[in-house]
Scaffold this active site. Structure first.
Site, PDB file in Angstrom:
ATOM      1  N   LYS A  64     -10.203  -3.028  -4.418  1.00  0.00           N
ATOM      2  CA  LYS A  64     -10.949  -1.771  -4.594  1.00  0.00           C
ATOM      3  C   LYS A  64     -10.070  -0.702  -5.225  1.00  0.00           C
ATOM      4  O   LYS A  64     -10.571   0.251  -5.805  1.00  0.00           O
ATOM      5  CB  LYS A  64     -11.409  -1.242  -3.230  1.00  0.00           C
ATOM      6  CG  LYS A  64     -12.483  -2.051  -2.579  1.00  0.00           C
ATOM      7  CD  LYS A  64     -12.754  -1.505  -1.173  1.00  0.00           C
ATOM      8  CE  LYS A  64     -13.549  -2.487  -0.358  1.00  0.00           C
ATOM      9  NZ  LYS A  64     -13.502  -2.224   1.077  1.00  0.00           N
TER      10      LYS A  64
ATOM     11  N   LYS B  56       0.818  -1.218   0.000  1.00  0.00           N
ATOM     12  CA  LYS B  56       0.000   0.000   0.000  1.00  0.00           C
ATOM     13  C   LYS B  56       0.850   1.265   0.000  1.00  0.00           C
ATOM     14  O   LYS B  56       0.486   2.261  -0.613  1.00  0.00           O
ATOM     15  CB  LYS B  56      -0.945   0.016   1.204  1.00  0.00           C
ATOM     16  CG  LYS B  56      -2.115  -0.937   1.040  1.00  0.00           C
ATOM     17  CD  LYS B  56      -3.211  -0.626   2.025  1.00  0.00           C
ATOM     18  CE  LYS B  56      -4.408  -1.536   1.810  1.00  0.00           C
ATOM     19  NZ  LYS B  56      -5.411  -1.407   2.851  1.00  0.00           N
TER      20      LYS B  56
ATOM     21  N   LYS C 297      -4.460  -9.550  -7.224  1.00  0.00           N
ATOM     22  CA  LYS C 297      -5.656  -9.704  -6.392  1.00  0.00           C
ATOM     23  C   LYS C 297      -6.754  -8.733  -6.830  1.00  0.00           C
ATOM     24  O   LYS C 297      -6.450  -7.585  -7.165  1.00  0.00           O
ATOM     25  CB  LYS C 297      -5.240  -9.414  -4.940  1.00  0.00           C
ATOM     26  CG  LYS C 297      -6.249  -9.817  -3.904  1.00  0.00           C
ATOM     27  CD  LYS C 297      -5.748  -9.473  -2.511  1.00  0.00           C
ATOM     28  CE  LYS C 297      -5.763  -7.977  -2.264  1.00  0.00           C
ATOM     29  NZ  LYS C 297      -5.490  -7.584  -0.890  1.00  0.00           N
TER      30      LYS C 297
HETATM   31  P1  TYM Z   1     -10.633  -5.420   3.464  1.00  0.00           P
HETATM   32  O1  TYM Z   1     -11.615  -4.338   3.675  1.00  0.00           O
HETATM   33  O2  TYM Z   1      -9.497  -5.187   2.517  1.00  0.00           O
HETATM   34  O3  TYM Z   1     -11.368  -6.732   2.961  1.00  0.00           O
HETATM   35  C1  TYM Z   1     -12.489  -7.256   3.671  1.00  0.00           C
HETATM   36  C2  TYM Z   1     -12.470  -8.770   3.593  1.00  0.00           C
HETATM   37  O4  TYM Z   1     -12.460  -9.208   2.223  1.00  0.00           O
HETATM   38  C3  TYM Z   1     -11.365 -10.088   2.013  1.00  0.00           C
HETATM   39  N1  TYM Z   1     -10.850  -9.874   0.645  1.00  0.00           N
HETATM   40  C4  TYM Z   1     -10.720 -10.847  -0.253  1.00  0.00           C
HETATM   41  N2  TYM Z   1     -10.987 -12.160  -0.208  1.00  0.00           N
HETATM   42  C5  TYM Z   1     -10.747 -12.888  -1.337  1.00  0.00           C
HETATM   43  N3  TYM Z   1     -10.278 -12.347  -2.494  1.00  0.00           N
HETATM   44  C6  TYM Z   1      -9.989 -11.028  -2.579  1.00  0.00           C
HETATM   45  N4  TYM Z   1      -9.543 -10.497  -3.717  1.00  0.00           N
HETATM   46  C7  TYM Z   1     -10.208 -10.207  -1.430  1.00  0.00           C
HETATM   47  N5  TYM Z   1     -10.047  -8.885  -1.159  1.00  0.00           N
HETATM   48  C8  TYM Z   1     -10.447  -8.698   0.111  1.00  0.00           C
HETATM   49  C9  TYM Z   1     -10.341  -9.705   3.062  1.00  0.00           C
HETATM   50  O5  TYM Z   1      -9.448 -10.758   3.323  1.00  0.00           O
HETATM   51  C10 TYM Z   1     -11.225  -9.384   4.247  1.00  0.00           C
HETATM   52  O6  TYM Z   1     -11.593 -10.558   4.933  1.00  0.00           O
HETATM   53  N6  TYM Z   1      -7.761  -5.322   7.508  1.00  0.00           N
HETATM   54  C11 TYM Z   1      -9.009  -5.775   6.990  1.00  0.00           C
HETATM   55  C12 TYM Z   1     -10.215  -5.275   7.751  1.00  0.00           C
HETATM   56  C13 TYM Z   1     -10.165  -5.517   9.221  1.00  0.00           C
HETATM   57  C14 TYM Z   1     -10.373  -6.738   9.880  1.00  0.00           C
HETATM   58  C15 TYM Z   1     -10.267  -6.449  11.275  1.00  0.00           C
HETATM   59  C16 TYM Z   1     -10.635  -8.026   9.451  1.00  0.00           C
HETATM   60  C17 TYM Z   1      -9.932  -4.572  10.158  1.00  0.00           C
HETATM   61  N7  TYM Z   1     -10.026  -5.127  11.407  1.00  0.00           N
HETATM   62  C18 TYM Z   1     -10.409  -7.443  12.239  1.00  0.00           C
HETATM   63  C19 TYM Z   1     -10.785  -9.018  10.412  1.00  0.00           C
HETATM   64  C20 TYM Z   1     -10.679  -8.717  11.793  1.00  0.00           C
HETATM   65  C21 TYM Z   1      -9.155  -5.298   5.557  1.00  0.00           C
HETATM   66  O7  TYM Z   1      -8.557  -4.350   5.150  1.00  0.00           O
HETATM   67  O8  TYM Z   1     -10.065  -5.957   4.844  1.00  0.00           O
END
Ligand code: TYM
Length: 332
Positions: free
Chosen positions: A197, A111, A194
């Protein structure tokens, strides 16, 4: 007791990766666990967000959770900034986690890119806040996509170090749950990247707000290769686009990848993409319809978030009070 915590950033439209990697699994897991699902707006601002867009996106992510089938009466849906314990515990963890640990985080490197000096301190400390999210509720299980695995290992390290530093057996070591056949959904334009967004190309991802025509168009335009589809998983080696699209089909149809491969063995991409588009529209269309209905009723969505935040506060406040006592903060 088994408790689930998971989160999604409110940084724009949810995409198929978020749905297949996370939200869809939550809907299954909610039958067997007590769950908290969080729209992580504090995490969102680790990269600058337009304030009006952030508010809209927070509602939209909550609406996507509800529309996908998360039961907001039985479980908790809330936005992170409304429960102050997240930020408070993150500070404690800033003092527990080591610089060396954060330096190893690949997501920060991705990032921050080349211009690391200009990345926010929040982006760097991001995983400490994520550990705080989970441990503020002593959650035991965390269902996420594969890209979050390293952050969850760090969460376990932080929990163990806190317990060790203070000589307590306070935090559980939470288990990652990386479930299903689509734990890493790839870009429709490049099967080695991957789905995300932040990809500038809209055609790289299917979003939860896409209508049927848009979904079909994006699948039609998805990158493919000139060969027919193979008859075994081995035949997908070096064919990332074929592997990704077949994986998406398997996940959306709830069938094992092997069966999906067998179903389309020897077909060309044209026929397969038509089937995939029909399936994606059938599965995502109703969710999109429900999301649109919810977005037209922001007061309802805000009500769900408010109620969720109250319940999340009630769960976290006694835990945070114990943490403060363990750390030695004088309660006057
Ligand atoms: P974020 O917002 O990037 O993504 C949310 C969830 O979607 C999953 N994900 C994917 N799974 C499969 N293929 C993909 N291309 C893909 N892109 C995203 C992510 O693995 C996630 O489960 N840091 C986290 C948010 C967070 C969080 C937490 C998660 C903050 N606190 C505590 C679990 C527990 C994040 O940025 O997810």
């Amino acid at each position: 007791m088994s408790r689930i915590f998971s989160g999604i950033q409110s940084t724009g439209n949810l995409h198929l990766g978020n749905y297949l990697g996370a939200v869809r699994n939550w809907v299954q897991l909610q039958h067997d666990y007590e769950c908290l699902f969080c729209v992580v707006d504090l995490h969102a601002i680790t990269q600058w967000q337009n304030p009006a867009d952030l508010k809209a996106s927070t509602r939209e992510v909550a609406a996507a959770m509800i529309a996908s089938g998360v039961d907001a009466k039985k479980h908790i849906i809330f936005n992170q900034s409304q429960v102050s314990g997240h930020a408070e515990l993150a500070w404690v963890f800033n003092c527990v986690a080591r610089l060396g640990w954060l330096n190893r985080m690949t997501q920060f490197k991705d990032k921050a890119g080349k211009n690391r000096e200009n990345a926010s301190v929040g982006l760097y400390a991001y995983p400490n806040l994520m550990a705080a999210d989970i441990l503020l509720y002593k959650a035991t299980h965390v269902p996420v996509g594969e890209d979050q695995k390293q952050h969850l290992e760090l969460t376990r390290d932080i929990a163990a170090k806190f317990n060790n530093d203070y000589g307590v057996d306070f935090f559980p070591l939470p288990e990652p749950m990386i479930l299903g056949t689509a734990t890493r959904v790839m870009s429709l334009k490049d099967g080695t990247k991957k789905m995300s967004k932040s990809d500038p190309s809209e055609l790289s991802r299917i979003t939860m707000t896409d209508d049927a025509d848009t979904i079909a168009k994006k699948i039609r335009k998805a990158k493919s290769d000139p060969d027919l589809l193979p008859d075994s998983e081995k035949g997908l080696e070096d064919r990332p686009e074929a592997a990704n699209l077949l994986g998406i089909y398997a996940a959306l149809s709830d069938t094992p990848l092997d069966d999906t491969i067998a179903k389309f063995a020897g077909e060309g991409f044209g026929t397969f993409k038509q089937h995939l588009a029909d399936l994606a529209v059938a599965k995502l269309g109703p969710i999109q319809g429900e999301m649109t209905r919810l977005m037209d009723d922001p007061a309802y969505v805000d009500g769900v978030l408010k109620d969720g935040a109250e319940r999340a506060r009630a769960l976290s406040e006694p835990i945070m009070a114990e943490i403060k006592d363990i750390v030695g903060f004088l309660n006057v």
